[in-house]
Design a protein around this motif. Structure first.
Motif, PDB file in Angstrom:
ATOM      1  N   ILE A  15      -4.029  -2.649  -0.082  1.00  0.00           N
ATOM      2  CA  ILE A  15      -4.987  -1.860   0.552  1.00  0.00           C
ATOM      3  C   ILE A  15      -4.882  -0.501  -0.091  1.00  0.00           C
ATOM      4  N   SER A  16      -6.303   0.204  -0.523  1.00  0.00           N
ATOM      5  CA  SER A  16      -6.219   1.245  -1.235  1.00  0.00           C
ATOM      6  C   SER A  16      -7.583   2.054  -1.115  1.00  0.00           C
ATOM      7  N   GLN A  17      -7.656   3.119  -0.579  1.00  0.00           N
ATOM      8  CA  GLN A  17      -9.000   3.786  -0.550  1.00  0.00           C
ATOM      9  C   GLN A  17      -9.564   4.050  -1.955  1.00  0.00           C
ATOM     10  N   SER A  18      -8.704   4.541  -2.837  1.00  0.00           N
ATOM     11  CA  SER A  18      -9.157   5.260  -4.088  1.00  0.00           C
ATOM     12  C   SER A  18      -9.297   3.745  -5.033  1.00  0.00           C
ATOM     13  N   GLY A  19      -8.287   2.715  -4.635  1.00  0.00           N
ATOM     14  CA  GLY A  19      -8.479   1.621  -5.649  1.00  0.00           C
ATOM     15  C   GLY A  19      -7.746   2.212  -7.293  1.00  0.00           C
ATOM     16  N   GLU A  20      -6.882   3.165  -7.152  1.00  0.00           N
ATOM     17  CA  GLU A  20      -6.497   3.777  -8.343  1.00  0.00           C
ATOM     18  C   GLU A  20      -4.944   3.989  -8.227  1.00  0.00           C
ATOM     19  N   THR A  21      -4.306   3.848  -7.204  1.00  0.00           N
ATOM     20  CA  THR A  21      -2.907   4.067  -6.959  1.00  0.00           C
ATOM     21  C   THR A  21      -1.991   3.389  -7.748  1.00  0.00           C
ATOM     22  N   ALA A  22      -1.356   3.930  -8.642  1.00  0.00           N
ATOM     23  CA  ALA A  22      -0.534   3.164  -9.535  1.00  0.00           C
ATOM     24  C   ALA A  22       0.465   2.203  -9.025  1.00  0.00           C
ATOM     25  N   ALA A  29       0.707  -1.187  -0.026  1.00  0.00           N
ATOM     26  CA  ALA A  29      -0.079   0.015   0.173  1.00  0.00           C
ATOM     27  C   ALA A  29       0.826   1.249  -0.033  1.00  0.00           C
ATOM     28  N   CYS A  30       0.241   2.218   0.016  1.00  0.00           N
ATOM     29  CA  CYS A  30       1.150   3.781   0.309  1.00  0.00           C
ATOM     30  C   CYS A  30       0.398   4.703   1.001  1.00  0.00           C
ATOM     31  N   GLY A  31       1.295   5.544   1.519  1.00  0.00           N
ATOM     32  CA  GLY A  31       0.633   6.566   2.446  1.00  0.00           C
ATOM     33  C   GLY A  31      -0.053   6.107   3.600  1.00  0.00           C
ATOM     34  N   THR A  32      -1.386   6.718   3.710  1.00  0.00           N
ATOM     35  CA  THR A  32      -2.236   6.393   4.936  1.00  0.00           C
ATOM     36  C   THR A  32      -2.629   4.708   4.851  1.00  0.00           C
ATOM     37  N   SER A  33      -2.808   4.244   3.902  1.00  0.00           N
ATOM     38  CA  SER A  33      -3.315   2.810   3.508  1.00  0.00           C
ATOM     39  C   SER A  33      -2.130   2.048   3.926  1.00  0.00           C
ATOM     40  N   TRP A  34      -0.703   2.317   3.879  1.00  0.00           N
ATOM     41  CA  TRP A  34       0.448   1.748   4.310  1.00  0.00           C
ATOM     42  C   TRP A  34       0.231   1.799   5.710  1.00  0.00           C
ATOM     43  N   GLY A  57     -11.832  14.573   1.130  1.00  0.00           N
ATOM     44  CA  GLY A  57     -10.650  15.457   1.526  1.00  0.00           C
ATOM     45  C   GLY A  57      -9.438  14.369   1.133  1.00  0.00           C
ATOM     46  N   VAL A  58      -8.476  15.182   0.439  1.00  0.00           N
ATOM     47  CA  VAL A  58      -7.115  14.771   0.311  1.00  0.00           C
ATOM     48  C   VAL A  58      -6.601  13.854   1.475  1.00  0.00           C
ATOM     49  N   ALA A  59      -6.720  14.461   2.658  1.00  0.00           N
ATOM     50  CA  ALA A  59      -6.302  13.815   3.849  1.00  0.00           C
ATOM     51  C   ALA A  59      -7.143  12.447   4.058  1.00  0.00           C
ATOM     52  N   SER A  60      -6.691  11.410   4.047  1.00  0.00           N
ATOM     53  CA  SER A  60      -7.491  10.320   4.467  1.00  0.00           C
ATOM     54  C   SER A  60      -7.702  10.154   5.965  1.00  0.00           C
ATOM     55  N   THR A  61      -9.070   9.913   6.265  1.00  0.00           N
ATOM     56  CA  THR A  61      -9.265   9.883   7.478  1.00  0.00           C
ATOM     57  C   THR A  61     -10.327   8.661   7.789  1.00  0.00           C
ATOM     58  N   ALA A 120       1.488  12.113  12.201  1.00  0.00           N
ATOM     59  CA  ALA A 120       2.585  13.026  11.719  1.00  0.00           C
ATOM     60  C   ALA A 120       2.405  13.423  10.235  1.00  0.00           C
ATOM     61  N   LEU A 121       1.919  12.327   9.356  1.00  0.00           N
ATOM     62  CA  LEU A 121       1.522  12.600   8.030  1.00  0.00           C
ATOM     63  C   LEU A 121       0.286  13.518   7.844  1.00  0.00           C
ATOM     64  N   LYS A 122      -0.522  13.317   8.936  1.00  0.00           N
ATOM     65  CA  LYS A 122      -1.843  14.247   8.856  1.00  0.00           C
ATOM     66  C   LYS A 122      -1.406  15.597   8.737  1.00  0.00           C
ATOM     67  N   LEU A 123      -0.417  15.785   9.935  1.00  0.00           N
ATOM     68  CA  LEU A 123      -0.050  17.421   9.912  1.00  0.00           C
ATOM     69  C   LEU A 123       0.901  17.860   8.960  1.00  0.00           C
ATOM     70  N   LYS A 124       1.940  16.737   8.427  1.00  0.00           N
ATOM     71  CA  LYS A 124       2.677  17.436   7.259  1.00  0.00           C
ATOM     72  C   LYS A 124       1.636  17.663   6.196  1.00  0.00           C
ATOM     73  N   GLU A 125       0.772  16.931   5.606  1.00  0.00           N
ATOM     74  CA  GLU A 125       0.264  17.156   4.349  1.00  0.00           C
ATOM     75  C   GLU A 125      -0.800  18.097   4.609  1.00  0.00           C
ATOM     76  N   ILE A 126      -1.335  18.611   5.328  1.00  0.00           N
ATOM     77  CA  ILE A 126      -2.382  19.627   5.482  1.00  0.00           C
ATOM     78  C   ILE A 126      -1.847  21.038   6.240  1.00  0.00           C
ATOM     79  N   SER A 146      -6.010  10.979  -5.572  1.00  0.00           N
ATOM     80  CA  SER A 146      -5.605   9.547  -5.862  1.00  0.00           C
ATOM     81  C   SER A 146      -4.377   9.779  -6.966  1.00  0.00           C
ATOM     82  N   VAL A 147      -3.444   9.005  -6.675  1.00  0.00           N
ATOM     83  CA  VAL A 147      -1.980   9.121  -7.287  1.00  0.00           C
ATOM     84  C   VAL A 147      -1.855   8.441  -8.271  1.00  0.00           C
ATOM     85  N   THR A 148      -2.008   8.540  -9.767  1.00  0.00           N
ATOM     86  CA  THR A 148      -2.277   7.512 -10.658  1.00  0.00           C
ATOM     87  C   THR A 148      -0.936   7.550 -11.325  1.00  0.00           C
TER      88      THR A 148
HETATM   89  O1  M6R Z   1      -6.191   5.600  -2.397  1.00  0.00           O
HETATM   90  P1  M6R Z   1      -4.951   5.176  -1.833  1.00  0.00           P
HETATM   91  O2  M6R Z   1      -5.357   4.508  -0.424  1.00  0.00           O
HETATM   92  O3  M6R Z   1      -4.149   3.909  -2.477  1.00  0.00           O
HETATM   93  O4  M6R Z   1      -4.132   6.213  -1.469  1.00  0.00           O
HETATM   94  C1  M6R Z   1      -2.770   6.049  -0.807  1.00  0.00           C
HETATM   95  C2  M6R Z   1      -2.003   7.337  -0.447  1.00  0.00           C
HETATM   96  O5  M6R Z   1      -1.875   7.935  -1.805  1.00  0.00           O
HETATM   97  C3  M6R Z   1      -2.901   8.175   0.472  1.00  0.00           C
HETATM   98  O6  M6R Z   1      -3.307   7.473   1.727  1.00  0.00           O
HETATM   99  C4  M6R Z   1      -2.376   9.493   0.872  1.00  0.00           C
HETATM  100  O7  M6R Z   1      -1.099   9.118   1.553  1.00  0.00           O
HETATM  101  C5  M6R Z   1      -3.182  10.509   1.545  1.00  0.00           C
HETATM  102  N1  M6R Z   1      -3.124  11.748   1.189  1.00  0.00           N
HETATM  103  C6  M6R Z   1      -2.848  10.214   3.137  1.00  0.00           C
HETATM  104  O8  M6R Z   1      -3.738  11.111   3.777  1.00  0.00           O
END
Ligand code: M6R
Length: 366
Positions: free
Chosen positions: A104-111, A57-62, A155-159, A241-247, A362-364
């Motif tokens: 694990i991926s919220q968007s299901g689109e993370t490249a 996974a990446c980011g919050t999903s990781w 919201g871009v910040a995943s919660t 820490a990620l939440k604070l950084k990103e927003i 989503s980071v595609t």
């Molecule tokens: O859609 P995904 O769960 O695959 O996205 C993974 C990350 O890009 C995502 O969690 C990102 O780190 C968020 N902006 C965190 O708040």
């Protein structure tokens, strides 16, 4: 569309009690001691006989994957490794038909996550997806899966995606544990009952919102911030820490509390706010001594503690209480104040909370 909230992020933070119950509704029957998850039921032998589970996974999903590592190993006694999807695919990973990969991926689109799945499939692994967006690319590419049912996260910040991912993965771990016999029937039922109480406890945790806003006001001009946790709550420190950084664009780092003495403690001075997750049970006494180490170097302590705590209260500059629950479920509660803290700081600094600079939902791209 924001339901009366100023930002999607705040709305989504407040949706967590219902999002979590939507995640387990229909899957968990505490009275009968049953968990039903079609994607797991249909593949129960394959998954429970896995030589190991590899989470990508990446980011919050990781971060949710890291929490799951603790939960799977504790309950189901299956070895787990958690990988950044991007690193996994670029290092000629050792993976075979005996491995189960959970993506694990919220968007299901993370490249990056998608590419990791394709590689794992090529090597013969069974791939299970945990996605929020129904019908997303990752949900279609995986062999089986379970949706989080958190509802749209704007919201871009995943919660709420984070807490519902942990919920689904907890259900999955419990189910495997029951199948493998690594959990007693009474423990299993107790877990289900406690999980059923989580939405109510998340609501209680949300009641600290005003208190947290006050803390945000004090520290909003900090240039650095440390987040510490141990065990199940180490990944929560990373997520905070990620939440604070990103927003808010304040530099923040999460560490396992005990790693402090191996370097980061050099950073502590009277300017440094340190957010410490110090709930009861989770290596509590050890965390208390970490807090003492920070105090003696004049760091400012913001502690997340179990309701009724007195010991940390004496040491910390600020305490934020969360209700008591079993240790493995504490991340679902301790995450809440950290989300609110970063939210309020970002709002006070006038940042674009829902769409932080340089970020996309989503980071595609790889
Ligand atoms: O859609 P995904 O769960 O695959 O996205 C993974 C990350 O890009 C995502 O969690 C990102 O780190 C968020 N902006 C965190 O708040």
């Amino acid at each position: 569309e924001k339901g009366g909230y100023e930002h999607f992020m705040l709305k989504e933070i407040y949706e967590q009690p219902s999002a979590i119950s939507d995640t387990y509704r229909g899957r968990m029957l505490p009275d009968q001691g049953i968990i039903r998850m079609a994607g797991v039921d249909d593949n129960i032998e394959r998954i429970s006989n896995a030589r190991r589970i590899l989470i990508v996974a990446c980011g919050t999903s990781w971060h949710a994957g890291l929490v799951a590592e603790y939960i799977f190993e504790d309950l189901a006694r299956i070895p787990v490794e958690v990988e950044y999807a991007s690193e996994f695919r670029y290092r000629n990973p050792i993976i075979s038909e005996n491995d189960v990969v959970i993506a694990i991926s919220q968007s299901g689109e993370t490249a990056d996550t998608m590419a990791a799945i394709k590689l794992a499939k090529e090597k013969g692994a069974f791939v299970f997806g945990v996605c929020n967006v129904v019908g997303s690319s990752i949900s279609r590419e995986t062999h089986a899966g379970a949706y989080t049912h958190a509802g749209p996260e704007i919201g871009v910040a995943s919660t709420k995606a984070f807490t519902t991912q942990i919920t689904v993965l907890t259900l999955m771990a419990l189910k495997l544990a029951k199948h493998k016999g690594t959990i007693s029937n009474s423990d299993f039922r107790f877990h289900l009952q406690e999980l059923e109480r989580i939405p109510e406890k998340v609501k209680e945790a949300l009641n600290s919102d005003e208190h947290i806003r006050g803390i945000a006001d004090i520290y909003k001009n900090a240039t650095n911030c440390l987040y510490l946790g141990r065990g199940f709550n180490f990944p929560v420190a990373l997520e905070g820490a990620l939440k604070l950084k990103e927003i808010s664009y304040i530099h923040a780092e999460g560490y396992p509390a005990a790693e402090m003495k191996h370097g980061p403690i050099a950073l502590i001075d009277e300017q440094m706010p340190v957010v410490v997750i110090a709930t009861k049970k989770g290596h509590y006494e050890k965390v208390v001594s970490n807090i003492q180490e920070i105090k003696s170097r004049k760091g400012k302590i913001i502690a997340v503690v179990t309701h009724g705590d007195t010991e940390v209260r004496e040491l910390a500059d600020h305490v934020i209480e969360v209700p008591e629950t079993m240790e493995s479920l504490t991340p679902l509660l301790t995450t809440i104040p950290l989300q609110l803290l970063s939210y309020h700081i970002a709002v006070m600094l006038g940042k674009n909370v829902d769409q932080p600079r340089n970020l996309a939902k989503s980071v595609t791209v790889e």
